[in-house]
Design a protein around this motif. Structure first.
Motif, PDB file in Angstrom:
ATOM      1  N   ARG A 191       0.815  -1.229   0.029  1.00 16.44           N
ATOM      2  CA  ARG A 191       0.062   0.177  -0.053  1.00 16.44           C
ATOM      3  C   ARG A 191       0.952   1.182   0.136  1.00 16.44           C
ATOM      4  NH1 ARG A 191      -4.459  -0.688   4.500  1.00 16.44           N
ATOM      5  NH2 ARG A 191      -2.672  -1.068   5.862  1.00 16.44           N
ATOM      6  N   GLN A 192       1.421   1.562  -1.059  1.00 16.57           N
ATOM      7  CA  GLN A 192       2.184   2.687  -1.367  1.00 16.57           C
ATOM      8  C   GLN A 192       1.870   3.326  -2.678  1.00 16.57           C
ATOM      9  OE1 GLN A 192       6.409   0.863  -1.757  1.00 16.57           O
ATOM     10  NE2 GLN A 192       5.777  -0.564  -0.336  1.00 16.57           N
ATOM     11  N   ALA A 193       2.350   4.740  -2.442  1.00 16.73           N
ATOM     12  CA  ALA A 193       2.107   5.449  -3.504  1.00 16.73           C
ATOM     13  C   ALA A 193       2.953   6.690  -3.759  1.00 16.73           C
ATOM     14  CB  ALA A 193       0.748   6.249  -3.313  1.00 16.73           C
ATOM     15  N   GLU A 194       3.217   7.354  -4.948  1.00 17.96           N
ATOM     16  CA  GLU A 194       3.918   8.485  -5.202  1.00 17.96           C
ATOM     17  C   GLU A 194       3.232   9.723  -5.964  1.00 17.96           C
ATOM     18  OE1 GLU A 194       8.233   9.520  -7.322  1.00 17.96           O
ATOM     19  OE2 GLU A 194       7.832   7.600  -6.493  1.00 17.96           O
ATOM     20  N   VAL A 195       3.350  10.757  -5.616  1.00 19.56           N
ATOM     21  CA  VAL A 195       2.488  11.692  -6.164  1.00 19.56           C
ATOM     22  C   VAL A 195       3.554  12.587  -6.562  1.00 19.56           C
ATOM     23  CG1 VAL A 195       0.943  13.619  -5.838  1.00 19.56           C
ATOM     24  CG2 VAL A 195       0.350  11.150  -5.567  1.00 19.56           C
ATOM     25  N   ALA A 219      -2.859   4.863  -2.355  1.00 19.63           N
ATOM     26  CA  ALA A 219      -2.019   3.826  -1.307  1.00 19.63           C
ATOM     27  C   ALA A 219      -3.226   2.876  -0.784  1.00 19.63           C
ATOM     28  CB  ALA A 219      -1.329   4.566  -0.406  1.00 19.63           C
ATOM     29  N   VAL A 220      -4.261   3.423  -0.403  1.00 24.24           N
ATOM     30  CA  VAL A 220      -5.322   2.708   0.303  1.00 24.24           C
ATOM     31  C   VAL A 220      -6.376   2.112  -0.696  1.00 24.24           C
ATOM     32  CG1 VAL A 220      -7.374   4.479   0.379  1.00 24.24           C
ATOM     33  CG2 VAL A 220      -6.907   2.798   2.380  1.00 24.24           C
ATOM     34  N   LYS A 236     -10.053  -0.161  -0.736  1.00 25.61           N
ATOM     35  CA  LYS A 236     -10.365  -0.064   0.817  1.00 25.61           C
ATOM     36  C   LYS A 236     -10.915  -1.875   1.204  1.00 25.61           C
ATOM     37  CE  LYS A 236     -11.299   4.558   0.463  1.00 25.61           C
ATOM     38  NZ  LYS A 236     -12.488   5.714  -0.047  1.00 25.61           N
ATOM     39  N   ALA A 237     -10.806  -2.409   0.424  1.00 21.23           N
ATOM     40  CA  ALA A 237     -11.191  -3.902   0.664  1.00 21.23           C
ATOM     41  C   ALA A 237     -10.574  -4.289   1.728  1.00 21.23           C
ATOM     42  CB  ALA A 237     -11.238  -4.669  -0.634  1.00 21.23           C
ATOM     43  N   GLY A 238     -11.191  -4.879   2.765  1.00 21.41           N
ATOM     44  CA  GLY A 238     -10.433  -5.782   3.999  1.00 21.41           C
ATOM     45  C   GLY A 238     -10.043  -4.881   5.081  1.00 21.41           C
ATOM     46  N   ILE A 239     -10.238  -3.321   5.067  1.00 24.97           N
ATOM     47  CA  ILE A 239      -9.757  -2.620   6.241  1.00 24.97           C
ATOM     48  C   ILE A 239     -10.870  -2.434   7.247  1.00 24.97           C
ATOM     49  CG2 ILE A 239      -8.009  -1.709   4.592  1.00 24.97           C
ATOM     50  CD1 ILE A 239      -9.909   0.779   4.563  1.00 24.97           C
TER      51      ILE A 239
END
Length: 199
Positions: free
Chosen positions: A4-8, A83-84, A87-90
């Protein structure tokens, strides 16, 4: 669970901002906003959320800090949304109360897919050092608009502006940490009777 990572990257005539975010980190921060007090506050989200985050920002600080603070909130919100994922399973919901000496704040978040900000905060002073604390509203507004979350920030008591701000950011980190945490009982399902939190 997938990473669960992201770059913007966000580049305008006013600001140039790069954000990387790992929701499953260990609280490591590398923050260069050009605004030391903002770095200090975002570090609270990172440490108490157990996220890893890098922010590199350049803005028109010769005018004032408004564009830089708001655009960092926007870019961070975009990174959070990516990143999220679906939202499945949170857990979806998170909340935290955080004290610091005389100050006490409460933050409640819903990863609802609908942006909403309730900012029930009064600062006794307009500035901490050279930083205009009114800009924290702009930071959180930018964040919720682009993270697509509902966020309630309430200061319950406090007389020291620095303490109030710090409790808000610490509580925000802890509430977000709770909301993005996996819920094994959801068995990978999206926590909504609609079946989606992205529309």
């Amino acid at each position: 669970m997938n990473p669960r990572q992201a770059e913007v990257e966000r580049n305008t005539l006013e600001t140039q901002i790069r954000v990387t975010l790992n929701l499953d980190g260990s609280g490591q921060a590398d923050l260069h906003t050009g605004l030391p007090f903002l770095d200090h506050m975002i570090h609270q989200i990172v440490r108490h959320g157990l996220f890893d985050m890098h922010i590199q920002a350049q803005g028109d600080l010769d005018i004032d800090a408004h564009h830089t603070v708001e655009d960092i909130g926007i870019a961070l919100g975009q990174a959070f949304a990516r990143a999220v994922g679906d939202k499945a399973g949170i857990q979806r919901y998170g909340h935290a109360y955080v004290p610091l000496d005389e100050a006490l704040s409460r933050v409640v978040v819903d990863l609802s897919g609908r942006p909403g900000l309730i900012f029930a905060v009064e600062f006794p002073r307009a500035q901490v050092g050279d930083f205009d604390v009114d800009l924290f509203h702009e930071f959180f507004q930018g964040f919720v608009n682009h993270a697509q979350v509902t966020l309630h920030l309430d200061t319950l008591r406090g007389s020291n502006t620095h303490h109030i701000a710090e409790t808000l950011f610490k509580a925000c980190g802890r509430a977000l940490r709770m909301a993005v945490a996996p819920d094994p009982r959801m068995a990978g399902a999206v926590p909504s009777t609609k079946g989606t939190l992205t529309l």
